[in-house]
Design an enzyme around this catalytic site. Structure first.
Site, short mmCIF file in Angstrom:
data_model
loop_
_atom_site.label_atom_id
_atom_site.label_comp_id
_atom_site.label_asym_id
_atom_site.label_seq_id
_atom_site.Cartn_x
_atom_site.Cartn_y
_atom_site.Cartn_z
N CYS A 47 -3.46 -14.23 0.81
CA CYS A 47 -3.03 -14.47 1.89
C CYS A 47 -4.50 -15.31 2.55
CB CYS A 47 -2.51 -13.89 2.64
SG CYS A 47 -2.40 -14.75 4.49
N CYS A 58 -2.05 -7.24 7.74
CA CYS A 58 -2.51 -6.32 6.24
C CYS A 58 -3.43 -6.45 5.89
CB CYS A 58 -2.20 -7.64 5.45
SG CYS A 58 -0.80 -8.16 4.75
N CYS A 64 2.82 -16.59 5.40
CA CYS A 64 2.46 -14.88 5.17
C CYS A 64 3.84 -14.29 3.53
CB CYS A 64 3.73 -15.02 6.30
SG CYS A 64 3.57 -12.18 7.00
N ASP A 82 15.54 12.20 11.00
CA ASP A 82 14.51 11.28 10.41
C ASP A 82 13.84 10.58 12.06
OD1 ASP A 82 12.83 9.04 10.05
OD2 ASP A 82 14.43 7.37 9.59
N CYS A 128 7.77 9.31 9.05
CA CYS A 128 6.50 7.47 9.16
C CYS A 128 5.48 8.37 9.15
CB CYS A 128 7.20 6.43 9.70
SG CYS A 128 7.06 7.18 11.33
#
Length: 399
Positions: free
Chosen positions: A50, A59, A134, A331, A357
């Site tokens: 990109c 990113c 993107c 979770d 996460c």
């Protein structure tokens, strides 16, 4: 001749690190650095796809190959466990979601004179990188970026920023615009015309007083475990369908043939609905709208599913309640589930499947379970936020 120093691994924020702990941004394992700080790319250093990398904060790791990226995800989990003094359990190779599969995103938009910029913020900055390509967004989401510039030109005030939330649903893109001004018939009609022209599933405005749906030809849903679930405006969905599938495979394996399962922090039923195809499931969720949506969907599908709206931080399941289940799935958000884990540690539940996460809070909670007599059978690392430092995992515990 200058001595060369090797980059041996990636640190938590994505910088390359040498054996002596020196950090070098935008390097990959196998790169070398000379005494003047000049980097020579190694076999794991690739050309970022990109043009916006590395300015765009969406990113951080486009410059490393998949092998190093997968190792980075595993190393984050291993490092968190070792920091808690825990042995490293059997660990699967990291599952990486492909490029251009992100089905939800939060972008920022700002009017600068006659120009509207839309994109992610720069890293550690409020400046918006105006997105012209993107490689992480699903094409259906990215296709709206250019049309949104034209729409928001008439809705944003100069030098004022707004938010753009996009989620891919069964019916198309669910779009929420935040901090925009809609005044007059022309502006109102422009919203409807935009939604119809781009076949949106729903168009919602949030001016600071909560979401207001302005266009929704039919109820927006997401299919989970073969069941269509109403998606509340701004509702949470796993970042990619591919990542969701990888998490689900690991959850189902960890639960095994359990006949009675509690799914804690259940959300819209990402795990509860697939589990309810073969087991009796209690789904507990603290947010009202997802709990109501899951309850309605489960009833329509005639699943063996009971949904409870309950704040698990203030009122976790106690020992008597936990004793009813053969397996627990949880979770939690990034903060982990300390309150519920304390009660799980004192329980006799034979199987626990923890979806996380945040490797740090997962390792903290894992230590409490292990001290209480549980062991980690397997960890499945998942990288569904492609080229980012965000790490997810599924860990299967047994007693």
């Amino acid at each position: 001749m200058n001595d060369l120093i090797d980059i041996v691994r990636l640190a938590g924020r994505g910088d390359g690190v040498t054996d002596d702990g020196t950090h070098y941004p935008l390097t990959a394992p196998g790169d070398t650095v000379d005494a003047f700080g000049v980097v020579a790319p190694g076999p794991h250093h690739v050309t970022p796809p990109c043009r916006h990398f590395p300015r765009c904060g969406g990113c951080q790791l486009q410059h490393v190959d998949d092998a190093s990226y997968g190792d980075f995800i595993v190393d984050r989990i291993v490092g968190a466990l070792e920091a808690q003094g825990l042995e490293v359990p059997p660990m699967d190779a990291a599952h990486l979601s492909p490029p251009r599969t992100r089905r939800r995103a939060s972008l920022r938009a700002e009017k600068q004179g006659k120009r509207v910029v839309i994109g992610f913020n720069e890293g550690a900055s409020h400046r918006i990188v105006d997105m012209t390509e993107c490689h992480i967004l699903h094409p259906d989401l990215f296709a709206l970026v250019a049309p949104l510039r034209r729409l928001l030109g008439g809705l944003l005030r100069d030098r004022r920023a707004g938010g753009v939330q996009m989620t891919l649903t069964d019916q198309g893109v669910d779009l929420m615009l935040e901090k925009v001004t809609v005044e007059g018939l022309a502006a109102d009609e422009s919203l409807t015309d935009f939604a119809a022209a781009h076949r949106l599933a729903r168009l919602t405005l949030d001016d600071g007083y909560g979401p207001q749906t302005r266009y929704e030809p039919e109820p927006a849903t997401v299919t989970l475990g073969g069941v269509a679930v109403p998606l509340p405006p701004g509702g949470f969905l796993q970042a990619t369908a591919d990542g969701e599938a990888a998490l689900l495979v690991a959850v189902l394996a960890g639960v095994g043939d359990a006949a009675a399962v509690a799914d804690l922090f259940a959300g819209l039923g990402t795990f509860a609905l697939p589990l309810s195809a073969n087991a009796k499931v209690l789904a507990v969720e603290g947010a009202r709208d997802p709990a109501l949506a899951l309850k309605a969907a489960g009833a329509r599908a005639q699943r063996l599913l009971l949904v409870e709206h309950r704040d698990l931080f203030r009122r976790p399941l106690d020992g008597k309640e936990l004793a009813r289940f053969d397996a627990i799935v949880l979770d939690p958000p990034r903060a982990g589930a300390r309150e519920q884990v304390d009660l799980l540690s004192a329980s006799a539940v034979p199987r626990i499947v923890y979806v996380s996460c945040n490797p740090g809070t997962f390792a903290r909670d894992a230590r409490a379970l292990i001290v209480a007599g549980y062991r980690i059978e397997r960890v499945t690392p998942v990288g569904q936020f492609r080229w980012s430092t965000h790490v997810e995992l599924v860990a299967a515990f047994t007693r």
